[in-house]
Design an enzyme around this catalytic site. Sequence first.
Site, PDB file in Angstrom:
ATOM      1  N   HIS A 216      37.439  33.924  36.578  1.00  0.00           N
ATOM      2  CA  HIS A 216      36.133  33.561  36.282  1.00  0.00           C
ATOM      3  C   HIS A 216      35.379  34.681  35.964  1.00  0.00           C
ATOM      4  O   HIS A 216      34.043  34.975  36.545  1.00  0.00           O
ATOM      5  CB  HIS A 216      35.539  33.029  37.806  1.00  0.00           C
TER       6      HIS A 216
ATOM      7  N   ASN B 285      33.883  23.929  41.323  1.00  0.00           N
ATOM      8  CA  ASN B 285      34.229  23.921  39.865  1.00  0.00           C
ATOM      9  C   ASN B 285      33.400  22.710  39.187  1.00  0.00           C
ATOM     10  O   ASN B 285      33.010  21.701  40.076  1.00  0.00           O
ATOM     11  CB  ASN B 285      35.720  23.672  39.620  1.00  0.00           C
TER      12      ASN B 285
ATOM     13  N   TYR C  32      38.871  35.691  48.720  1.00  0.00           N
ATOM     14  CA  TYR C  32      37.498  36.234  47.920  1.00  0.00           C
ATOM     15  C   TYR C  32      36.964  37.681  48.689  1.00  0.00           C
ATOM     16  O   TYR C  32      36.305  38.355  48.002  1.00  0.00           O
ATOM     17  CB  TYR C  32      36.417  35.053  48.011  1.00  0.00           C
TER      18      TYR C  32
HETATM   19 FE1  HDD Z   1      38.746  30.750  43.118  1.00  0.00          FE
HETATM   20  C1  HDD Z   1      36.744  33.113  41.698  1.00  0.00           C
HETATM   21  C2  HDD Z   1      36.522  28.415  42.206  1.00  0.00           C
HETATM   22  C3  HDD Z   1      40.920  28.403  44.083  1.00  0.00           C
HETATM   23  C4  HDD Z   1      40.657  33.219  44.259  1.00  0.00           C
HETATM   24  N1  HDD Z   1      37.026  30.762  42.193  1.00  0.00           N
HETATM   25  C5  HDD Z   1      36.242  31.751  41.658  1.00  0.00           C
HETATM   26  C6  HDD Z   1      34.855  31.472  41.188  1.00  0.00           C
HETATM   27  C7  HDD Z   1      34.777  30.228  41.098  1.00  0.00           C
HETATM   28  C8  HDD Z   1      36.188  29.750  41.867  1.00  0.00           C
HETATM   29  C9  HDD Z   1      33.877  29.396  40.859  1.00  0.00           C
HETATM   30  C10 HDD Z   1      33.993  32.322  40.481  1.00  0.00           C
HETATM   31  C11 HDD Z   1      32.972  33.034  41.666  1.00  0.00           C
HETATM   32  C12 HDD Z   1      31.398  33.798  41.009  1.00  0.00           C
HETATM   33  O1  HDD Z   1      30.753  32.917  40.156  1.00  0.00           O
HETATM   34  O2  HDD Z   1      31.811  34.709  41.220  1.00  0.00           O
HETATM   35  N2  HDD Z   1      38.799  28.842  42.980  1.00  0.00           N
HETATM   36  C13 HDD Z   1      37.704  28.092  42.512  1.00  0.00           C
HETATM   37  C14 HDD Z   1      37.847  26.701  42.967  1.00  0.00           C
HETATM   38  C15 HDD Z   1      39.195  26.650  43.494  1.00  0.00           C
HETATM   39  C16 HDD Z   1      39.696  28.113  43.464  1.00  0.00           C
HETATM   40  C17 HDD Z   1      37.047  25.397  42.849  1.00  0.00           C
HETATM   41  C18 HDD Z   1      40.118  25.694  44.195  1.00  0.00           C
HETATM   42  C19 HDD Z   1      39.668  24.394  44.525  1.00  0.00           C
HETATM   43  N3  HDD Z   1      40.516  30.630  43.966  1.00  0.00           N
HETATM   44  C20 HDD Z   1      41.089  29.636  44.254  1.00  0.00           C
HETATM   45  C21 HDD Z   1      42.648  30.093  44.803  1.00  0.00           C
HETATM   46  C22 HDD Z   1      42.489  31.469  45.258  1.00  0.00           C
HETATM   47  C23 HDD Z   1      41.370  31.733  44.526  1.00  0.00           C
HETATM   48  C24 HDD Z   1      43.280  29.168  45.650  1.00  0.00           C
HETATM   49  C25 HDD Z   1      43.314  32.270  45.852  1.00  0.00           C
HETATM   50  C26 HDD Z   1      43.859  32.054  46.943  1.00  0.00           C
HETATM   51  N4  HDD Z   1      38.649  32.792  42.977  1.00  0.00           N
HETATM   52  C27 HDD Z   1      39.504  33.567  43.459  1.00  0.00           C
HETATM   53  C28 HDD Z   1      39.480  35.055  43.542  1.00  0.00           C
HETATM   54  C29 HDD Z   1      37.860  35.038  42.773  1.00  0.00           C
HETATM   55  C30 HDD Z   1      37.627  33.599  42.352  1.00  0.00           C
HETATM   56  C31 HDD Z   1      40.155  35.879  42.949  1.00  0.00           C
HETATM   57  C32 HDD Z   1      38.013  35.980  41.613  1.00  0.00           C
HETATM   58  C33 HDD Z   1      36.735  36.643  41.651  1.00  0.00           C
HETATM   59  C34 HDD Z   1      36.038  36.174  42.997  1.00  0.00           C
HETATM   60  O3  HDD Z   1      36.976  35.677  43.661  1.00  0.00           O
HETATM   61  O4  HDD Z   1      34.931  36.486  43.251  1.00  0.00           O
HETATM   62  O5  HDD Z   1      39.250  35.580  44.799  1.00  0.00           O
END
Ligand code: HDD
Length: 704
Positions: free
Chosen positions: A72, A144, A358
């Site tokens: 993202h 999402n 997160y």
């Molecule tokens: Fe995630 C970012 C949505 C599963 C780990 N995720 C991130 C963002 C969104 C989502 C919208 C951007 C947030 C922003 O605008 O800063 N992610 C989802 C959805 C998931 C999902 C809807 C499943 C239903 N994500 C998911 C899992 C993990 C992560 C299973 C880890 C175990 N996601 C992350 C992250 C991020 C992230 C690596 C990257 C940047 C951030 O968090 O802030 O932690």
Amino acid sequence: MKEQKNPKGMHIDQHVVDNDNKVMTTNDGVPVYDNNNTLKAGDRGPSLQQDHVFFDKLMHFDRERIPERVVHARGSGAHGVFEATADMSAYTTAAFLKKGAVTPVFTRFSTVAGFKGSTDLARDVRGFSVKFYTEEGNYDLVGNNIPVFFIQDAMNFPDLVHAVKPEPNNEIPQAASAHDTFWDFMSLMPEAAHMTMWTMSDRAIPRSLRMMEGFGVHTFKFVNAKGKGTFVKFHWKPRLGVHSVAWNEAQKISGFDADFHRRDLWEAIENGDFPQWDLGVQLVPEEDEMKFSFDILDPTKIIPEELVPVQIIGTMTLNRNPENFFAETEQAAFDPGRVVPGVDFSDDPLLQGRIFSYMDTQNYRLGGPNFHELPINRPINGKHNNQKDGFSRMDIPKGAVSYFPNSKAEGCPYHAMLKGETGYQSHKQPIDASKVRARSDSFADHFTQARLFFNSQSPEEQEHIISAYSFELSKVNDVNVRRRELAILNQVDQNLAKKVGDNLGLVPPKKLDELTLKFARQNHPEYPIQPKKPEVEKSEALSMKVKPGEGTIKSRKVAFLVDDGVNQSSVDRMKRQLEKEGAMAVLIASHVGKIKYQEGGEVEVQHSYLTDASVLYDAFYTPDGDSVKKLADNPDYLQFINEGYRHCKALAFAKGAEELAKRSFIAKDKGVIFESSDNLTDDFIQVMKEHRVWEREKPRKVPA
Ligand code: HDD
């Protein structure tokens, strides 16, 4: 739209720096005398070590970048308000959901796979994150635009991301899932079958961030004042309807304007076209947890709206662009683990993993544990605890006490329990279980809902899905991967698999590949397991075509294709009608600057055929006048209308311009509107409301 101010949301305004009429200073506030020249020994001499003004500037410049989000990374944000409109007190104590409560929000939309500078129009899931600055602390709904996910357990998340990101040896391709490693992984994870149906549909290429749905994806829990829990799924429903571009358009938009979505959101808000979404919930009583043919804890499943209808409980309006992209959009730290009293987690194993990830990633990305103190992340009700120090601490806590219990600060800050206040209390869910690393067999049905999604699409949408799978798998080099995925598709729908197979020169295997089965059996030793009979075979809510939104053309961009000598009244008549409906008329000519009207006088033109392309517009109007002769010989104009036609958009021609339609392969249909035979403006507007002339696609073999 009525002007809506952000209540309390202005809390970040105290941090906005205004340079108006101010002298430039160093970071220490020392006035800068000369911002052009370094300090030297003579005007042709070497620079001096003591140039503290230069070092101050360069030290900061050298550290301007922070790590981009691991997923993202590419995103756009806006401020707004959420207004609760329903009485939810039977289900949740959350203050921001009390009927009439108005809460400031910051929302960030994103693509998943691409780097920070990648195109907005990638075929990808869109992130839909909302931070509610509630009076009980920040609540982040990090969802999402697709209601399910690729995987069921957070343990697989890093692998999923590694598979979709550019391949590590050559870092190709950017912001695209059409490559070997992604489909290798997908073809070994049958649980992803439902999600790839969505990502291969046009949902993954929205027309606008303002025209997509949002979903909390997981099942969460509401908790009421008596401590009773209710399962809840969140939905954002856009007031502008759900619309997408076609893949052929998306690829071209990426070339003409890689910032298409970001620009669209920014301009709409600047123009006062504030986008709105209704927040809906599906509520499932705790007693009904096991009543469905699927497991509500499984994030690869939806709850069909036919089984549990979506109730609208509030509206979000985005009404203010950030002052500064980095300070606000880039530093916004979202976290599904941030919940407020009245909202809790379900045991969805994907959600549970997110609760750790997160916070951990923000610590890294934003350089330490004080990211909560960045203006965009601060709760409006203030934070009070005994945490201290750490990189870039901004708060200045008073006094000698930073521990609890204490007597010296009279036990403050006190925890809520001490004074009989409620505070955040987790739902008292009974648990009696053994510690295991395992997957429930209730998660083992991977194809029923993928089929439900495919069956619920209109024939045109199904064709787009077939084309998308064919495109993506054609880009895969390894034929074994192609065949394995085809075997998965064959489990979903044989017609789908056959058509994709034809495009790949392959016959879909009847059974799942041995390797796929081997991996599936790691989670479910008896795989494949006979699925339960689904409650519904079709769900209207899943098709974009069936629900084109409110039937509005508000904020749609209509290209007026003109040149010197255009007839002013032919332009003005149409412009007036479109603007009355809230659409935008944009004049495009062979050059920018002023062009002459047939009647005399001039008009300013901001866009030319050189810089703009038809894919950036929703509909096309060719007015009458001497301009028509020029347009007839202008290949860029002909390309514009031809392409608009091929993308199934509405085209209107004023009386004297109708001949131009014949200089292309445009054939008369309900979306090709002539002044002489049709009701020019009304018909034009009506077709635009339907977004696209889908019927045109089939007989003309329009590329999608
Ligand atoms: Fe995630 C970012 C949505 C599963 C780990 N995720 C991130 C963002 C969104 C989502 C919208 C951007 C947030 C922003 O605008 O800063 N992610 C989802 C959805 C998931 C999902 C809807 C499943 C239903 N994500 C998911 C899992 C993990 C992560 C299973 C880890 C175990 N996601 C992350 C992250 C991020 C992230 C690596 C990257 C940047 C951030 O968090 O802030 O932690």
